[in-house]
Design an enzyme around this catalytic site. Structure first.
Site, short mmCIF file in Angstrom:
data_model
loop_
_atom_site.label_atom_id
_atom_site.label_comp_id
_atom_site.label_asym_id
_atom_site.label_seq_id
_atom_site.Cartn_x
_atom_site.Cartn_y
_atom_site.Cartn_z
N GLU A 132 -6.57 6.62 -18.46
CA GLU A 132 -7.34 7.80 -18.85
C GLU A 132 -7.87 8.50 -17.60
OE1 GLU A 132 -7.15 5.12 -20.84
OE2 GLU A 132 -6.28 6.35 -22.42
N ASP A 157 0.81 -1.22 0.00
CA ASP A 157 0.00 0.00 0.00
C ASP A 157 0.85 1.28 0.00
OD1 ASP A 157 -2.08 -1.79 0.24
OD2 ASP A 157 -2.21 -1.60 2.41
N ARG A 166 -16.16 -2.82 -18.88
CA ARG A 166 -15.76 -4.10 -18.29
C ARG A 166 -14.98 -3.82 -17.00
NH1 ARG A 166 -18.93 -5.95 -21.48
NH2 ARG A 166 -18.54 -7.60 -23.00
O1 F6P Z 1 -2.37 -3.98 3.33
C1 F6P Z 1 -2.10 -4.79 2.24
C2 F6P Z 1 -3.36 -5.29 1.62
O2 F6P Z 1 -3.05 -6.12 0.53
C3 F6P Z 1 -4.35 -4.21 1.18
O3 F6P Z 1 -3.97 -3.62 -0.05
C4 F6P Z 1 -5.63 -4.98 1.16
O4 F6P Z 1 -6.74 -4.13 1.33
C5 F6P Z 1 -5.47 -5.89 2.34
O5 F6P Z 1 -4.10 -6.06 2.55
C6 F6P Z 1 -6.11 -7.23 2.18
O6 F6P Z 1 -6.07 -7.86 3.41
P1 F6P Z 1 -6.49 -9.38 3.68
O7 F6P Z 1 -5.31 -10.21 3.30
O8 F6P Z 1 -6.78 -9.44 5.12
O9 F6P Z 1 -7.65 -9.67 2.79
#
Ligand code: F6P
Length: 305
Positions: free
Chosen positions: A173, A113, A229
């Site tokens: 875009e 993130d 899509r």
């Molecule tokens: O924080 C990393 C991350 O991959 C986020 O981008 C995502 O929202 C979250 O973890 C998903 O978490 P989990 O593995 O608990 O579904």
């Protein structure tokens, strides 16, 4: 994360330190489950995604009992220094644990993130960006040949760092991020303008934090009459072999983390700031919100004409 596990282990051993790897993150501290890490048994992992130590969400750790238990595990195993590799949740845990233990704790920022305050980049971000870019490049082939609009949802939790970098580098875009209120009318306006210019294909990169992209897709279809899509990239972004950049960052962060512990510094998260490897107190890292450079969005807009 494997690149960091390998680097911490080998750097620490070169300074005559023993290294224990706690299994499944905080859970390993609650169950006293660890393996001894040596330069040899961390061989052959630098190119692997994920973590050989496994990981878990561990709600029990956040309780008073959980923190006490974790602190006991550290003292029973004579751990003087703890390197926490993870995102802001892990750092908040580290901050709380630091008030219960004499062990020094340092953090290495690792999350796709890239939303951790005090570091320009986190381990894994570049890998996730590259994965998303190569997938979206493939999607664009259909977008162009079928003259369709695609919405591609990328991860990023509540922030838009991943979406902005991916959007900018695939030539999206439109980029939708939670930091900017997402107005479907504006999206429709841009798509209509593009269609007038003869540009019928389009890629909209949307951060998962923007909410339900299926609703945005439906509204666009209803109001423009054109096909939209939807692709949710999902967990492919969290795996795969790390890029050279992610591995390099893991090595540099690990070197700094071990150095800090050797100098008796704790309660710090390492980071990258303007090309320098730095460190900041967990307190600041956990309480402050990392700003997103909105000039990147303006640049993306200029480039998507
Ligand atoms: O924080 C990393 C991350 O991959 C986020 O981008 C995502 O929202 C979250 O973890 C998903 O978490 P989990 O593995 O608990 O579904």
């Amino acid at each position: 994360m494997n690149a960091a596990i390998r680097a911490v282990t080998r750097i620490a051993h070169s300074k005559n330190l023993d290294v224990l790897g706690f299994e499944r993150g905080w859970e390993g501290l609650l169950t006293n489950s660890f393996r001894r890490l040596t330069p040899r048994n961390v061989g052959g992992i630098i190119q692997l995604g994920g973590t050989i130590l496994h990981t878990s969400r561990c709600p029990e750790f956040k309780t008073e009992d959980g923190l006490e238990k974790a602190a006991r595990t550290l003292s029973e195993n004579c751990v003087n220094g703890l390197v926490v590799i993870g995102g802001d949740g892990s750092f908040r845990g580290a901050l709380e644990l630091s008030s219960k233990t004499n062990a020094l704790i340092v953090g290495i920022p690792a999350t796709i993130d890239n939303d951790i305050y005090g570091t320009d980049e986190t381990i894994g971000f570049d890998t996730a960006v590259n994965t998303a870019v190569s997938e979206i490049d493939k999607i664009r082939d259909t977008a162009i040949s079928h003259e369709r609009v695609f919405i591609v949802e990328v991860m990023g939790r509540k922030r838009g760092f991943l979406a902005v970098t991916v959007g900018l580098t695939v030539g999206a875009e439109i980029i939708l991020i939670p930091e900017n209120k997402c107005r479907t009318e504006q999206v429709i306006e841009v798509l209509k303008e593009n269609a007038k210019k003869g540009k019928k294909a389009g890629i909209i990169v949307a951060a998962e934090g923007c909410g339900k992209v299926s609703e945005i897709a439906q509204e666009i279809e209803e109001k423009t009459g054109s096909e939209v899509r939807l692709t949710i990239l999902g967990y492919v972004q969290r795996g795969g072999s790390p890029t050279a950049r992610s591995r390099l960052l893991a090595n540099l962060f690990s070197e700094k983390a071990v150095d800090l512990l050797l100098q008796n510094h704790g309660n710090l998260a390492v980071g990258l700031q303007n090309g320098e490897i730095t460190s900041l107190p967990f307190k600041n890292v956990c309480r402050k919100v990392k700003p997103l450079d909105s000039s990147l969005l303006n640049l993306a807009n200029m480039l998507s004409t």
